[in-house]
Scaffold this active site. Structure first.
Site, PDB file in Angstrom:
ATOM      1  CG  ASP A  20      42.435  45.423  35.311  1.00  0.00           C
ATOM      2  OD1 ASP A  20      42.571  45.450  36.557  1.00  0.00           O
ATOM      3  OD2 ASP A  20      43.072  44.643  34.579  1.00  0.00           O
TER       4      ASP A  20
ATOM      5  NE  ARG B 258      47.414  48.835  42.720  1.00  0.00           N
ATOM      6  CZ  ARG B 258      47.447  47.786  41.926  1.00  0.00           C
ATOM      7  NH1 ARG B 258      47.087  46.586  42.387  1.00  0.00           N
ATOM      8  NH2 ARG B 258      47.848  47.894  40.673  1.00  0.00           N
TER       9      ARG B 258
ATOM     10  CG  ASN C 147      48.757  39.740  33.075  1.00  0.00           C
ATOM     11  OD1 ASN C 147      48.720  39.172  31.989  1.00  0.00           O
ATOM     12  ND2 ASN C 147      48.758  39.085  34.219  1.00  0.00           N
TER      13      ASN C 147
END
Length: 428
Positions: free
Chosen positions: A305, A64, A278
């Site tokens: 992930d 991030r 997702n």
């Protein structure tokens, strides 16, 4: 600096080492592997009764940074990864700005050197701005230090662009990591389309939305003779498609994540947003197929992930909650508990999938215990049970559905370049 690890059960998949022995690291490099090494001048770790393996390598995570530091940054993310036994991580480019040019790739590399607790390798954006319209300068990204290319978080919907990307990536000997998702088929679906979505009254995201794109990318890889890596595989047919492609000689590797072999869409009961990911969590039949794919080698890699989100992005109604869960600090224990303990994988096979194979896919010189190599190692007790406590996570974000779960295999020591960064489960 001299570090001596004594009496540990050393397991290395490349050399075949699988016995109780000692490891001496001098100035960050493995100097000797053998018995009765002289302790003089060494910092000593007694690993009696513990396993010593190469440090874990995560081929797919989200740090991030830059742009979303309120969720995670390079310091907090690598602290979390180290706590989970990772010594190297490859971070995805869906930051702000996107990692689609030399300057941004070098930003991550340089910040990791000053703020990071372990090795950080940036993945460059396949398309400029992750828009799927124009290819990034692939050569520029490779020479800047990108270890792979991906638009992860979004699919490359334009098949012509993906074909060109494969051709260019082959020229520069860099792997494409594909996020396989047909957005037209997703059609704003929120969780796996099936019984649970009907019960909860939520719009479903059907398995074919993932499988159609896996099939497309395998066909293109076969046509272009390029190397493709399929990210976060979650469905039975997805596994079958990859298995058949490998039999045909397609240069494909594949990964899954711990949540796809431990959880089903039942985890979304009660509108649990920490189970919203997702691709979405699928059915027990899909979970069983993922485990079989890991067992037979169809799925080469287990990645985290790791997708941290602020509580304000999860503590909302399911429809608008962000996709993703944190994974660094639970990935290895989940794999030990759900794959090794039941006998689906041997510990050696798990080390292949969480250390050696991801290192090979990314072209890193990691994932092995050999004289002359960097001493990136983890030490753990295969049989010690612990309870997951999200309040103890080093990540800024706590979005995990595994809080309170009893697991095995929590890393006790993480050693990066011969220096312990986690000692007795405590980050230094």
């Amino acid at each position: 600096m001299k570090l001596l690890i004594k009496n540990g059960h050393v397991l290395d998949v490349k050399t075949g080492l699988d016995r109780v022995t000692d490891i001496l690291a001098v100035d960050g490099i493995i100097h000797e592997v053998g018995s009765k090494i002289d302790e003089a001048g060494c910092e000593v770790i007694d690993a009696t009764g513990l396993y010593v393996t190469p440090g874990l390598v995560d081929a797919h995570c989200h740090l991030r940074d830059p742009g979303y530091e309120y969720k995670e940054d390079i310091e907090s993310g690598t602290r979390s990864a180290a706590k989970g036994g990772f010594t190297s991580v490859a971070c995805m480019p869906n930051t702000n700005p996107v990692l689609d040019n030399e300057a941004m790739v070098k930003y991550v590399i340089n910040k990791a050197k000053t703020d990071g607790f372990l090795n950080v390798f940036p993945i460059g954006a396949l398309s400029k701005g992750l828009k799927g319209e124009e290819l990034s300068e692939i050569g520029e990204l490779k020479f800047a230090g990108a270890v792979a290319l991906s638009d992860d978080g979004r699919p490359v919907g334009n098949s012509s662009l993906m074909k060109k990307a494969m051709q260019y990536a082959s020229m520069f000997d860099i792997t494409i990591i594909s996020h396989c998702e047909d957005l037209d088929l997703v059609d704003e679906g929120l969780m796996n389309e099936g019984y649970q979505s009907s019960i909860l009254g939520l719009k479903g995201n059907p398995a074919p939305a993932e499988e159609v794109m896996i099939a497309r990318d395998l066909i293109l890889a076969e046509y272009t003779k390029a190397t493709i890596h399929i990210a976060h595989v979650s469905t039975e047919l997805g596994v079958d498609l990859i298995r058949n492609a490998k039999r045909r000689g397609v240069k494909v590797t594949a990964e899954t994540c711990p949540h796809y072999f431990t959880l089903t869409d039942n985890a979304c009961e009660g509108f649990n947003t920490n189970a919203k990911v997702n691709p979405p969590l699928r059915t027990q039949k899909d979970v069983d197929a993922i485990i079989q794919g890991l067992k037979d080698g169809t799925i080469d890699i287990i990645s985290t992930d790791h997708a941290p989100h602020h509580i304000d992005e999860k503590n909302v109604e399911f429809k608008i909650a962000a996709n993703g869960m944190v994974g660094f600090e639970t990935a290895f224990p989940l794999a030990v508990t759900y794959l090794v303990k039941p006998g689906h994988l041997s510990l050696k096979e798990l080390v292949y999938k969480m250390s050696f194979n991801p290192s090979q896919m990314l072209g890193l010189n990691k994932g092995t215990i050999e004289v002359g190599k960097l001493a990136d190692l983890i030490i753990f007790d295969l049989n010690e049970e612990y309870k997951v406590n999200i309040t103890e996570f080093e990540s800024k974000s706590k979005n995990s559905p595994f809080n309170g779960l009893l697991l095995y295999g929590q890393p006790q020591y993480t050693i990066v370049g011969g220096t312990p960064v986690v000692r007795k489960k405590v980050l230094l």
